[in-house]
Write a protein that holds these residues in place. Structure first.
Motif, PDB file in Angstrom:
ATOM      1  N   GLU A 135      34.504  37.697  32.982  1.00  0.00           N
ATOM      2  CA  GLU A 135      35.867  36.724  32.988  1.00  0.00           C
ATOM      3  C   GLU A 135      37.172  36.322  31.763  1.00  0.00           C
ATOM      4  O   GLU A 135      38.034  36.378  32.530  1.00  0.00           O
ATOM      5  N   GLU A 136      36.551  37.145  31.250  1.00  0.00           N
ATOM      6  CA  GLU A 136      37.276  37.314  29.819  1.00  0.00           C
ATOM      7  C   GLU A 136      38.413  35.400  29.567  1.00  0.00           C
ATOM      8  O   GLU A 136      39.166  35.253  29.009  1.00  0.00           O
ATOM      9  N   MET A 137      37.531  34.268  30.212  1.00  0.00           N
ATOM     10  CA  MET A 137      37.510  32.911  29.858  1.00  0.00           C
ATOM     11  C   MET A 137      37.233  32.458  28.061  1.00  0.00           C
ATOM     12  O   MET A 137      37.394  31.450  28.184  1.00  0.00           O
ATOM     13  N   ALA A 138      36.573  33.827  27.412  1.00  0.00           N
ATOM     14  CA  ALA A 138      35.736  32.265  26.912  1.00  0.00           C
ATOM     15  C   ALA A 138      35.242  33.632  25.885  1.00  0.00           C
ATOM     16  O   ALA A 138      35.209  34.838  26.343  1.00  0.00           O
ATOM     17  N   LEU A 139      34.282  34.041  25.054  1.00  0.00           N
ATOM     18  CA  LEU A 139      34.085  34.604  23.972  1.00  0.00           C
ATOM     19  C   LEU A 139      32.668  34.766  23.919  1.00  0.00           C
ATOM     20  O   LEU A 139      32.144  33.349  23.765  1.00  0.00           O
ATOM     21  N   ARG A 140      31.507  35.592  23.702  1.00  0.00           N
ATOM     22  CA  ARG A 140      30.360  35.868  23.432  1.00  0.00           C
ATOM     23  C   ARG A 140      30.225  35.253  22.116  1.00  0.00           C
ATOM     24  O   ARG A 140      31.100  35.773  21.051  1.00  0.00           O
ATOM     25  N   ALA A 141      29.386  34.450  21.108  1.00  0.00           N
ATOM     26  CA  ALA A 141      29.288  34.572  20.289  1.00  0.00           C
ATOM     27  C   ALA A 141      27.520  34.705  19.731  1.00  0.00           C
ATOM     28  O   ALA A 141      26.539  34.084  20.580  1.00  0.00           O
ATOM     29  N   THR A 142      27.299  34.849  18.511  1.00  0.00           N
ATOM     30  CA  THR A 142      26.154  34.808  17.944  1.00  0.00           C
ATOM     31  C   THR A 142      26.071  33.835  16.417  1.00  0.00           C
ATOM     32  O   THR A 142      26.898  33.845  16.403  1.00  0.00           O
ATOM     33  N   ILE A 143      24.926  33.349  17.254  1.00  0.00           N
ATOM     34  CA  ILE A 143      24.501  31.907  16.293  1.00  0.00           C
ATOM     35  C   ILE A 143      23.870  32.464  14.873  1.00  0.00           C
ATOM     36  O   ILE A 143      23.057  33.357  14.527  1.00  0.00           O
TER      37      ILE A 143
END
Length: 438
Positions: free
Chosen positions: A429-437
């Motif tokens: 939804e382009e409201m956040a970035l996915r991230a890798t811990i």
């Protein structure tokens, strides 16, 4: 003395409308009731007490307050209903007439909520207890977490600015604050309760110190020394009160985040004068430039009002062009709403609802472009994120120092922990970035 035995084993629900300051104050009201023996009602449970903390920043806000009161009265039949907040202060008589309302408390009374609850027996008609705006003097402290990871520290209340469109000075009273020492003490208490991030809230926080002979900069420097708090965020601060020394201090600080929220309201000098704002576009642009000079990756959020009286099409286009050229991250766009008793009602040119909507949509599209570009610049970078508790089955989220929202797979062990992540692609939804811990 208040007999608290009447509150033992009672339940309460809380409903808050409006700003972060209201949420902080509601949380403090909840704490007062808990200490008296009242627990928060569980989902689906009928409450004994309903507390509604209202907003009155727009006509729509007033309407939402009335709707919320009606809904809670229906959902919790027989509950003792207390209404407080800005709408309650401005229109106590109107609120008291709403069916089911028992007590209406103004700005000066809400801190003493317990003494107005009596034996919790329903009233035949609502009673209103308020103080005239000029006589609102007390500062009620509040540092509360509620259901969130972040704590909200109320550092200031009231406003002396009297902008032509705004009723907040009438609802909140004159500017006032607690001492720097008392704020530091509350920050230490938040740290003792496990808090890692504090948001400084108030009505006009840059005006801090007026009643104690101190300054907002004094407060910032003192809070920066509090061990245990990892992060501070400054909520909305007027551009004329955001000094270069504050900006430079935040740039050097390890605890104050590179994140600013600055109300612009209009990018047109003619409209700013009609609004009786205390700056012009040149000053605003200089503040943004100063922030970006010392913190190139800082997040800058900006409040804008569209469709105020006097905002001709020419003035709006002028404002749009100015805002387009600003290196800011996100716009919070509000449509002007006429408020009784304000000086803006004397301004002749009135903008139609349709035109307000069009202008709002145009600025919201611009905001989306700016926010997306800001996020894109940071993909691939590694940053620390304070993770927040997620609902069961939902993705967990948190924020980078410069307020980029990131999402990771849910892991309850990460709640309220700072973790290093690599920023990956946009969420769908382009409201956040996915991230890798990492």
């Amino acid at each position: 003395m208040i007999d608290t035995t009447v509150f033992q084993d009672k339940t309460a629900v809380y409903y808050t409308l409006g700003c972060k300051l209201n949420f902080s104050e509601t949380s403090t009201i909840g704490k007062i009731l808990r200490e008296a023996g009242v627990r928060t009602a569980r989902k689906g449970e009928h409450a004994d007490i309903c507390v509604v903390n209202t907003c009155s920043v727009t006509e729509m806000a007033d309407k939402k307050c009335r709707q919320a009161i009606h809904r809670l009265v229906k959902q919790h039949p027989g509950a003792f209903v207390v209404v407080t907040g800005c709408y309650a202060q401005l229109k106590p008589g109107d609120v008291a007439k709403i069916e089911g309302v028992d007590v209406v408390l103004g700005a000066e009374q809400k801190k003493d909520l317990l003494q107005y609850l009596g034996d919790l027996k329903k009233h035949e008609s609502g009673e209103a207890f308020t103080t005239a705006t000029k006589d609102i003097r007390s500062f009620a402290p509040s540092c509360s977490r509620g259901d969130r990871t972040r704590f909200f520290l109320k550092v200031q209340d009231g406003c002396d600015y009297f902008c032509s469109y705004c009723t907040i000075p009438f609802a909140r009273g004159r500017s006032r604050n607690g001492t720097v020492a008392s704020m530091v003490e509350q920050a230490y208490q938040a740290a003792a309760e496990g808090g890692k991030e504090i948001v400084l809230t108030g009505v006009n926080i840059g005006d801090f110190g007026k009643t104690t002979g101190e300054t907002f900069f004094d407060l910032v420097k003192a809070l920066d020394e509090v061990e245990g708090i990892e992060r501070y965020r400054i909520s909305s601060i007027e551009p004329n009160l955001l000094t270069d020394e504050i900006i430079e201090f935040v740039a050097r600080s390890h605890r104050f985040m590179p994140h600013f929220h600055i109300p612009l309201q209009s990018g047109c000098d003619e409209v700013l004068r009609l609004m009786r704002r205390r700056y012009d576009t040149a000053l605003f642009a200089s503040k943004v430039a100063k922030i970006k000079e010392v913190m190139p990756d800082a997040f800058i959020g900006v409040d804008v009002i569209v469709g105020t009286r006097g905002e001709t099409e020419e003035f709006f286009e002028k404002a749009y062009e100015f805002i387009s050229g600003l290196d800011v991250t996100q716009l919070h766009v509000f449509s002007y709403s006429e408020r009784p008793g304000t000086q803006a009602l004397k301004i002749e040119h009135v903008v139609t609802p349709e035109e307000k909507h069009q202008r709002s949509q145009k600025l919201l599209s611009l905001s989306d472009e700016k926010t997306k570009a800001f996020y894109l610049r940071h993909i691939g970078q590694e940053m620390p994120v304070l993770m927040e508790k997620a609902k069961s089955g939902a993705l967990m989220h948190g924020f980078t120092p410069n307020y980029i929202r990131v999402e990771v797979d849910n892991d309850p062990s990460l709640d309220n922990r700072l973790v290093n992540v690599r920023l990956d692609e946009f969420h769908e939804e382009e409201m956040a970035l996915r991230a890798t811990i990492l």
